[in-house]
Design an enzyme around this catalytic site. Structure first.
Site, PDB file in Angstrom:
ATOM      1  N   CYS A  60       0.831  -1.209   0.000  1.00  0.00           N
ATOM      2  CA  CYS A  60       0.000   0.000   0.000  1.00  0.00           C
ATOM      3  C   CYS A  60       0.869   1.264   0.000  1.00  0.00           C
ATOM      4  CB  CYS A  60      -0.928  -0.030   1.218  1.00  0.00           C
ATOM      5  SG  CYS A  60      -1.661   1.552   1.659  1.00  0.00           S
ATOM      6  N   CYS A  63       0.301   3.566   2.971  1.00  0.00           N
ATOM      7  CA  CYS A  63       0.922   3.008   4.184  1.00  0.00           C
ATOM      8  C   CYS A  63       2.410   3.363   4.212  1.00  0.00           C
ATOM      9  CB  CYS A  63       0.752   1.493   4.225  1.00  0.00           C
ATOM     10  SG  CYS A  63      -0.965   0.926   4.191  1.00  0.00           S
ATOM     11  N   CYS A 192     -11.116 -14.616  17.751  1.00  0.00           N
ATOM     12  CA  CYS A 192     -11.930 -15.568  16.977  1.00  0.00           C
ATOM     13  C   CYS A 192     -13.415 -15.457  17.343  1.00  0.00           C
ATOM     14  CB  CYS A 192     -11.416 -16.987  17.242  1.00  0.00           C
ATOM     15  SG  CYS A 192     -12.576 -18.294  16.827  1.00  0.00           S
ATOM     16  N   CYS A 195     -14.966 -18.610  18.725  1.00  0.00           N
ATOM     17  CA  CYS A 195     -14.539 -18.827  20.119  1.00  0.00           C
ATOM     18  C   CYS A 195     -15.404 -18.012  21.079  1.00  0.00           C
ATOM     19  CB  CYS A 195     -13.073 -18.443  20.301  1.00  0.00           C
ATOM     20  SG  CYS A 195     -11.931 -19.328  19.221  1.00  0.00           S
TER      21      CYS A 195
END
Length: 442
Positions: A60, A63, A192, A195
């Site tokens: 990028c 970036c 997650c 999770c």
């Protein structure tokens, strides 16, 4: 071939871009903390500090332009605000977790780490520092006002998951592999989503399994992003992964459902596979009755005929039937008791079986003080049908007489022998004059 200055600049730019693509934008010499799924939870989510985190992609251009400003801001804020960066192209899971759609994206992790804010300011070092200090003032004010939620780690508080054992690289072998107990271990990552969905089910199941197995089956959890050694040992590739550990055996994958009921059912199956059938106890005192009924979901009580009516062989036949049923239903973790007819009259009357119809059987739910009576025959088939209906929530129930367990007599245990009639005292009639007795009556 003549290399012009423009070509040199182009080559340099390409080389720089390739270098950054391979090695990322930041090194250990920078004040920017490189964040990955392995350390994000520990460094950011478990931290009390304010964090500014840049999510970037090495290819990028924007970036690349931000990088020197980000480094300069990190140096200026050193010791005051934490500044980190995530290569979201390499660590897509973290980018996905925080809904990263474009690069660079900057998130501010303040008091509540579960609610990161988007940075909306300019991309200069001065603007980044000013925004960080403003966020820091807000966080300090929240703490001063008592509104700070602290470092919310994305898992439930210990009170909500008090029976889930947190496991680490350091204590896993001692707690799990060297234990005589059965373990179900969840390997999770804090970012997650699956999770997070599993966590309340896992916590609820842990408490129920602990109660029903008397702690012989345990549920544990490993943060695989922190404790990578143990996760690597068992080849954990996705989250959540659940494995079953039994002493002396290779761990096996848990293949069941993810609901509390599914987890509990599997845990009880594992427990009953190796468990001995419950002990069949004679009610000799109040402690035996109270402890059995308190410790188990149901206590099954039989009132057997008096030993003079059946002899040892008859009584043993009844006890054998009960033991077979205890073996058949051992997965239910019920308590099993018996008493001789007439030995515990208060108990019989509280269950509506006193004085007749032996053998009789009742099942008591101590917590609800409810009981159900065996209406069929005292046989394997009859008791099986009775217990099957109970386990499926069928059948009529009534409240235990008096609303509590009655007083229990202390009795001697059965010696396993036939009963004997009491010995009557000999009556000496030698001094009685039968003739005079007869005349008086006349």
């Amino acid at each position: 071939m003549v290399v012009t200055s423009n070509m040199k600049n182009l080559i340099g730019t390409v080389a720089c871009t390739l270098f950054l693509t391979v090695n990322g934008f930041y090194s250990s010499s920078d004040d920017v903390v490189e964040l990955t799924p392995a350390n994000f939870n520990r460094e950011v989510l478990q931290s009390d500090s304010l964090w500014l985190v840049e999510f970037y992609a090495p290819w990028c251009g924007h970036c690349q332009s931000l990088t020197p400003h980000w480094k300069k801001a990190a140096t200026a804020l050193k010791g005051v605000v934490k500044v980190g960066a995530v290569d979201a192209d390499q660590h897509k899971s973290l980018g996905s977790q925080y809904g990263i759609r474009g690069f660079p994206t900057i998130k501010i992790f303040g008091s509540n780490k579960n609610k990161a804010e988007d940075y909306q300011g300019a991309r200069s070092s001065q603007a980044i520092v000013d925004s960080a200090l403003n966020s820091l003032r807000s966080m300090v004010k929240e703490r001063l006002d008592g509104k700070s939620s602290g470092s919310d780690q994305g898992r439930q508080s210990s009170g909500g998951r008090k029976d889930v054992v947190d496991l680490t690289d350091d204590d896993f072998d001692k707690k799990v592999l060297n234990s005589d107990d059965i373990w179900l271990v969840e390997f999770y990552a804090p970012w997650c989503g699956h999770c997070k969905n599993l966590e309340p089910e896992w916590a609820a199941a842990a408490s129920e399994v602990k109660e029903q197995t008397k702690g012989k089956v345990k549920l544990g959890a490993v943060d695989a992003t922190v404790h990578q050694m143990i996760a690597s040992r068992y080849g954990i590739q996705g989250f959540p992964t659940i494995k079953v550990f039994r002493k002396g055996e290779q761990p096996e994958d848990y293949e069941g459902g993810r609901s509390r009921a599914d987890i509990v059912a599997r845990a009880l199956d594992l427990h009953s596979d190796n468990a001995a059938p419950p002990e069949l106890l004679e009610i000799l005192n109040g402690d035996i009755l109270k402890k059995t009924c308190e410790d188990y979901q149901l206590c099954i009580i039989a009132a057997l005929p008096h030993i003079l009516d059946t002899g040892a062989s008859g009584r043993n036949a009844y006890l054998k039937v009960m033991m077979k049923m205890a073996e058949k239903y051992k997965k239910k973790m019920w308590g099993w008791l018996w008493t001789e007819a007439g030995a515990q009259m208060d108990l019989e009357q509280s269950l509506g079986i006193g004085g007749f119809g032996y053998p009789a059987m009742a099942a008591i739910n101590y917590r609800k003080m409810k009981f159900a009576l065996l209406k069929g025959s005292f046989s394997e088939q009859g008791i099986h049908e009775f217990l099957r209906d109970l386990s499926m929530g069928r059948g009529s129930t009534a409240t235990v007489g008096g609303g509590t367990l009655p007083n229990i007599n202390s009795v001697e245990p059965w010696d396993g022998k036939d009963g004997e009639l009491p010995v009557e005292d000999d009556i000496d009639l030698s001094d009685v004059e039968l003739d005079d007795f007869g005349r008086d009556e006349l």
